[in-house]
Design an enzyme around this catalytic site. Sequence first.
Site, short mmCIF file in Angstrom:
data_model
loop_
_atom_site.label_atom_id
_atom_site.label_comp_id
_atom_site.label_asym_id
_atom_site.label_seq_id
_atom_site.Cartn_x
_atom_site.Cartn_y
_atom_site.Cartn_z
N ASP A 1 33.80 34.52 36.33
CA ASP A 1 32.88 33.46 35.90
C ASP A 1 33.50 32.71 34.73
O ASP A 1 34.10 33.29 33.83
CB ASP A 1 31.54 34.07 35.49
CG ASP A 1 30.45 33.02 35.37
OD1 ASP A 1 29.56 32.99 36.24
OD2 ASP A 1 30.49 32.22 34.41
N HIS B 1 25.53 32.77 45.44
CA HIS B 1 26.51 33.59 44.74
C HIS B 1 25.83 34.80 44.13
O HIS B 1 24.65 34.77 43.79
CB HIS B 1 27.25 32.80 43.66
CG HIS B 1 26.35 32.08 42.69
ND1 HIS B 1 25.70 30.92 43.02
CD2 HIS B 1 25.99 32.37 41.43
CE1 HIS B 1 24.99 30.50 41.98
NE2 HIS B 1 25.14 31.38 40.99
P1 DGP Z 1 23.93 30.46 38.25
O1 DGP Z 1 23.19 30.17 36.99
O2 DGP Z 1 23.50 31.76 38.85
O3 DGP Z 1 23.88 29.32 39.23
O4 DGP Z 1 25.44 30.67 37.80
C1 DGP Z 1 26.52 29.89 38.18
C2 DGP Z 1 27.73 30.44 37.48
O5 DGP Z 1 28.86 29.79 37.97
C3 DGP Z 1 27.71 30.26 35.95
O6 DGP Z 1 27.66 31.55 35.34
C4 DGP Z 1 29.02 29.57 35.64
C5 DGP Z 1 29.81 29.68 36.93
N1 DGP Z 1 30.62 28.52 37.20
C6 DGP Z 1 30.18 27.24 37.32
N2 DGP Z 1 31.22 26.42 37.57
C7 DGP Z 1 32.33 27.22 37.62
C8 DGP Z 1 33.71 26.95 37.85
O7 DGP Z 1 34.16 25.83 38.08
N3 DGP Z 1 34.56 28.03 37.81
C9 DGP Z 1 34.10 29.29 37.58
N4 DGP Z 1 35.01 30.27 37.56
N5 DGP Z 1 32.81 29.57 37.37
C10 DGP Z 1 31.94 28.54 37.38
#
Ligand code: DGP
Length: 114
Positions: A30, A100
Amino acid sequence: MADCVFCAIVRGDIPSSKVYEDEHVLAFRDINPLAPVHVVIVPKRHVANLNELDNLSEEEQLALLHACKKVAKICGIEESGYRIASNCGRDAAQSVQHLHVHVLGGGQLSVNMA
Ligand code: DGP
């Protein structure tokens, strides 16, 4: 989906720190970790959230579940413990509209789930 950030990561258009991959799922670190280990597992095929789980095949659904324990093992938190969570919809503050599962661990987690 063209404008989905997780679809872009699955395609390799956006770089990610890959932890695990198989035919159906991709797991990556994340970008805003909430724990020493914080991995996000996504199905490679786009569905918005758990409400659309039935749009995945049973094989894809099972792959998502099995990936949780595989990621925990790879990250060395299988024995120490970990939490899995999937935010679904507005009240859960789902920010990326591609199903996810978060895998969190590597230290003592809060008992407060809300
Ligand atoms: P949620 O709140 O459950 O929708 O969490 C989405 C998660 O995705 C958040 O913890 C940050 C992560 N995230 C968002 N954009 C990116 C990205 O471009 N790369 C990565 N590695 N994580 C991301």
